[in-house]
Write an enzyme that holds these catalytic residues in place. Sequence first.
Site, PDB file in Angstrom:
ATOM      1  CE  LYS A 243      -6.202   3.881  -3.933  1.00  0.00           C
ATOM      2  NZ  LYS A 243      -5.365   2.739  -3.551  1.00  0.00           N
TER       3      LYS A 243
ATOM      4  CD  GLN B  34      -1.931   1.035  -4.438  1.00  0.00           C
ATOM      5  OE1 GLN B  34      -2.484   2.058  -4.027  1.00  0.00           O
ATOM      6  NE2 GLN B  34      -2.630   0.016  -4.896  1.00  0.00           N
TER       7      GLN B  34
ATOM      8  CG  ASP C 292      -5.732   1.036   2.763  1.00  0.00           C
ATOM      9  OD1 ASP C 292      -6.799   1.302   2.172  1.00  0.00           O
ATOM     10  OD2 ASP C 292      -4.636   0.916   2.191  1.00  0.00           O
TER      11      ASP C 292
END
Length: 301
Positions: free
Chosen positions: A55, A99, A122
């Site tokens: 990412k 994460q 997210d």
Amino acid sequence: MTEAKLIDGKAAAATLQRRVGDGVAGLIGRGGPTPGLATVLVGADPASQVYVRSKARLAAELGMASFDFRLDEAIAEAELLAVIDELNGDERVHGILVQLPLPAHIDTTQILMAIDPAKDVDGFHPFNVGRLGTVAPRAPLDFPVPCTPLGVSMLLQDTLGKLAGCNAVVIGRSNLVGRPVAQLLLRADCTVTIAHSRTRDLAALGRTADILVVAIGRPELVRGDWIKPGATVIDVGINRVPAADGKTRLVGDVAFDEAVKVAGHVTPVPGGVGPMTVACLMFNTLQEARRASGLKFSAAD
Ligand code: NAP
């Protein structure tokens, strides 16, 4: 019998990434900020390290600033909250990605709720979940939407154009995939049914679907005779199973070899939904940087 057309998620993701790269250059060219993505990894799980690294690398490739935080597995929740707080206040950061999964001693909900909703790339913050749950049909998505569901809806729109009036069946009701996919399809004027492990006669329900989205994590559970001829099938599942050569291979939640004989369009695994997820993360980061800039952008930008 004609075989289903493959929905090429790799190509769609490459196109979206190019669009994001152009968008980054355009934003900077108009005097806006360089979009910044902060990735926060707690612990040293090898798979998570790979995800976070890829990412960060893609963000840099697309001209974004990338801020990488590797934190000790034993970090106290209060310390992690302090890191999030600092990132919330940092003007160079437009997206914060923590994460998951986090170590068991950390309350994931508390951490996700601590992220500024305007940097929640997210789309997991309850505020953004609520916005997706209450968005009016066809209204703009002017808030971050979870990346995998956004990728699913982009693939469907690319494949079918307008989705209005389609019967959509979403198998799986997780907060990560099934529910937000269903909300996006409802917003796109589909008639949506959400199925799960307690649903009766999934096969018959599947055969009612013009659009069948499967996100269950059960290798090849969905068979060819669950699919309406000509339907569009999006397989979100990623399952590692033993292969004939003693190694392993990836399969989806749909029996692909059967689905291609019935469906009109189908995503492969790998190479379908997967590549869209990270591209949508970059898209979300660009969108938040644009919103932070106060500049005006059209839907086509
Ligand atoms: P999850 O949280 O485990 O949720 C699975 C859902 O499937 C649940 O709603 C469950 O029903 C339902 N389900 C399980 N077995 C079922 C069955 N036999 N019949 C009908 N429904 C069943 O999983 P998830 O996070 O949504 O992920 C689903 C899959 O997508 C996994 O393979 C995951 O690896 C993959 N995934 C891929 C991406 C990507 O980028 N491509 C991203 C995220 C996830 P109940 O609610 O009744 O338990």
